[in-house]
Design an enzyme around this catalytic site. Sequence first.
Site, PDB file in Angstrom:
ATOM      1  N   ARG A 103       0.830  -1.206   0.000  1.00 37.47           N
ATOM      2  CA  ARG A 103       0.000   0.000   0.000  1.00 37.47           C
ATOM      3  C   ARG A 103       0.866   1.258   0.000  1.00 37.47           C
ATOM      4  O   ARG A 103       0.527   2.245  -0.660  1.00 37.47           O
ATOM      5  CB  ARG A 103      -0.970  -0.032   1.186  1.00 37.47           C
ATOM      6  CG  ARG A 103      -2.108  -1.003   0.947  1.00 37.47           C
ATOM      7  CD  ARG A 103      -3.008  -1.224   2.133  1.00 37.47           C
ATOM      8  NE  ARG A 103      -4.156  -2.039   1.730  1.00 37.47           N
ATOM      9  CZ  ARG A 103      -5.041  -2.571   2.559  1.00 37.47           C
ATOM     10  NH1 ARG A 103      -4.905  -2.380   3.871  1.00 37.47           N
ATOM     11  NH2 ARG A 103      -6.047  -3.290   2.114  1.00 37.47           N
ATOM     12  N   TYR A 149      -6.621  -0.865  -6.759  1.00 32.88           N
ATOM     13  CA  TYR A 149      -6.003  -2.092  -6.248  1.00 32.88           C
ATOM     14  C   TYR A 149      -5.265  -1.872  -4.932  1.00 32.88           C
ATOM     15  O   TYR A 149      -5.046  -0.749  -4.514  1.00 32.88           O
ATOM     16  CB  TYR A 149      -5.145  -2.792  -7.297  1.00 32.88           C
ATOM     17  CG  TYR A 149      -3.953  -2.106  -7.928  1.00 32.88           C
ATOM     18  CD1 TYR A 149      -3.230  -1.104  -7.319  1.00 32.88           C
ATOM     19  CD2 TYR A 149      -3.531  -2.530  -9.196  1.00 32.88           C
ATOM     20  CE1 TYR A 149      -2.125  -0.541  -7.911  1.00 32.88           C
ATOM     21  CE2 TYR A 149      -2.422  -1.967  -9.815  1.00 32.88           C
ATOM     22  CZ  TYR A 149      -1.714  -0.981  -9.169  1.00 32.88           C
ATOM     23  OH  TYR A 149      -0.616  -0.427  -9.774  1.00 32.88           O
ATOM     24  N   GLU A 150      -4.953  -2.985  -4.289  1.00 31.10           N
ATOM     25  CA  GLU A 150      -4.399  -3.006  -2.923  1.00 31.10           C
ATOM     26  C   GLU A 150      -5.343  -2.367  -1.912  1.00 31.10           C
ATOM     27  O   GLU A 150      -4.916  -1.785  -0.910  1.00 31.10           O
ATOM     28  CB  GLU A 150      -3.029  -2.311  -2.865  1.00 31.10           C
ATOM     29  CG  GLU A 150      -1.972  -2.954  -3.723  1.00 31.10           C
ATOM     30  CD  GLU A 150      -1.715  -4.414  -3.393  1.00 31.10           C
ATOM     31  OE1 GLU A 150      -2.020  -4.820  -2.256  1.00 31.10           O
ATOM     32  OE2 GLU A 150      -1.240  -5.140  -4.269  1.00 31.10           O
ATOM     33  N   GLY A 151      -6.634  -2.480  -2.146  1.00 32.56           N
ATOM     34  CA  GLY A 151      -7.641  -1.889  -1.271  1.00 32.56           C
ATOM     35  C   GLY A 151      -8.054  -0.543  -1.802  1.00 32.56           C
ATOM     36  O   GLY A 151      -7.239   0.382  -1.879  1.00 32.56           O
ATOM     37  N   GLN A 153      -9.452   2.357   2.343  1.00 35.00           N
ATOM     38  CA  GLN A 153      -8.369   2.975   3.123  1.00 35.00           C
ATOM     39  C   GLN A 153      -8.933   3.984   4.120  1.00 35.00           C
ATOM     40  O   GLN A 153      -8.515   4.039   5.284  1.00 35.00           O
ATOM     41  CB  GLN A 153      -7.370   3.676   2.193  1.00 35.00           C
ATOM     42  CG  GLN A 153      -6.750   2.809   1.122  1.00 35.00           C
ATOM     43  CD  GLN A 153      -6.055   1.592   1.663  1.00 35.00           C
ATOM     44  OE1 GLN A 153      -5.305   1.667   2.619  1.00 35.00           O
ATOM     45  NE2 GLN A 153      -6.324   0.456   1.045  1.00 35.00           N
TER      46      GLN A 153
END
Length: 567
Positions: free
Chosen positions: A294, A426-428, A433
């Site tokens: 992230r 992507y990656e959350g 977040q």
Amino acid sequence: MPYRPPVSDYRFLMDHVAGFSDVAATDRFAEATPDTVDAILSEAAKMCQEVLAPLNRNGDLHPAYLENGVVRTSPGFADGYKAIAEGGWIGISASPESGGMGLPMTLTTAVNEMMASACLALQLNPLMSQGQIEALEHHASDEIKALYLPKLISGDWCGTMNLTEPQAGSDVGALRAKAEPNGDGTYAVSGQKIYISWADNDFSENVCHLVLARLPDGVQGTKGISLFMVPKFIPDADGNPGKQNDLRVVSLEHKMGLHGSPTAVMEYDGATGWLIGPEHGGMAAMFTMMNNARLGVGVQGIGAAEGALQHALAYAQDRKQGKAAGSGTIIEHADVRRMLTTMKADIYAARAIAMMNAVAIDMTTATGDAGWKVRAAFLTPICKAFGTDVGIDVASTGVQVHGGMGFIEETGAAQYSRDVRVTAIYEGTNGIQAMDLVARKLMDGGEAAFRLLEEIEQGAEAAKGTHPELADAVWQAAESLRETTEWLVEQSDLNQRFAGAVPYLRAFARVLGGHAHLAAALAGDATRTKLATFYIKRLLPEHTSLLAHAQEGADDLLAISADDLAA
């Protein structure tokens, strides 16, 4: 237009804003001397400018494609990857015991940003391997570490992460992939995964997949998930790639951008895998990989923004239009100057937050201090979301600076906008977040947030003697942010927090950015003071409306029905 890595900006932030001297003063990172840092940054900059940047357009015009089950990569990408691997850039922060440099994450962060500016599609490949290295270092058995880490660090093998399935995106616990014990210490992994970045290539000896799957006795939800190493080629007795594993790339996605980075649908059909970490402990191991990823994705956004700014600035200094004074080019127009200065100021703010985040990670590694760990965790969602939002905003503004030519593909301005768009997903997603920030990261009653706000206010107090107007604005913004944080902590119904989570995160980033710009005005030259003045007077005030939004809660929002939206 040639890309010029902003090495001086990294050094300035390390020396005057992010506190890198604390990292270099630890025993763990004593080798990160000024000479070493300068050498790393200058060599990486040279590679990015001369080798990677010329490949960026190739990746867009000649996407990766699937041929007889093998992914064929964009022209020049194999040579670009070779330069990354041979330079040691994959393992900058990896353990020296396995062939890494053992240097701070702060340096890796700067190098990753340069690579992302130069060629984002290719940079995603080593970023995935870095995350896998981190996960294996913390959770794998000694045998797995000995076999895989040297290969991943050298770049001979590449790494991926396999979480998402068609029915399980952000809700990872809904996955259906399964793993059956083979009785010999290995497992038969079966299932389909989607959105797998760099799932295959034609330049590395092996591709090593970390796959989330459920054992037969795994309960439903995230607590029943385990993590497995599933290589494309099963290593033989000597540790070399042996027979093909029972996995395949089903197809590659046709994407909005980032064409040079193959994104695959993967099929596992009883593929041989090895357990990483304890049974049912897959999420803990995967989050080790995802948290640093992230930070890395936030830096991808900043890198794309830097590339877009340099592209737009070069165009603005060359394009003559209208009755412009001075050079006669469009950069003399006030609105064009506004766009370019906003781009520059926001990039600096986002880069400073990323550097602060990386320093907190390094201090956690070097000292084991829980306070640093909490600080790193708090800054991570802000870095990821704000860095990628800035990437999207700056790239979009870059198209606008080009005017009509920005909408024409040949100028290359649109590629930055298309390539960077996925980083907010992507990656959350950035919404997740923000939800993480107002929920999990405020579970301490806001202590981590308040400690940051105290630092910001102390910095403002120190600047009042030389920059009173700027210092007062930053101090007042921190106080407003403190009041909203207190309000959020008081809300027991998480929906009341979630409804304003995104504006709250952006407000926090705005205030951190004001803090970083104020520090630059204190320590820098007239140019940095002018940029700080622009940010603090014109962009920082945005926090007021953002915090008002954050404190409205959820009632009016949830009162709006689907029928109301369709009316």
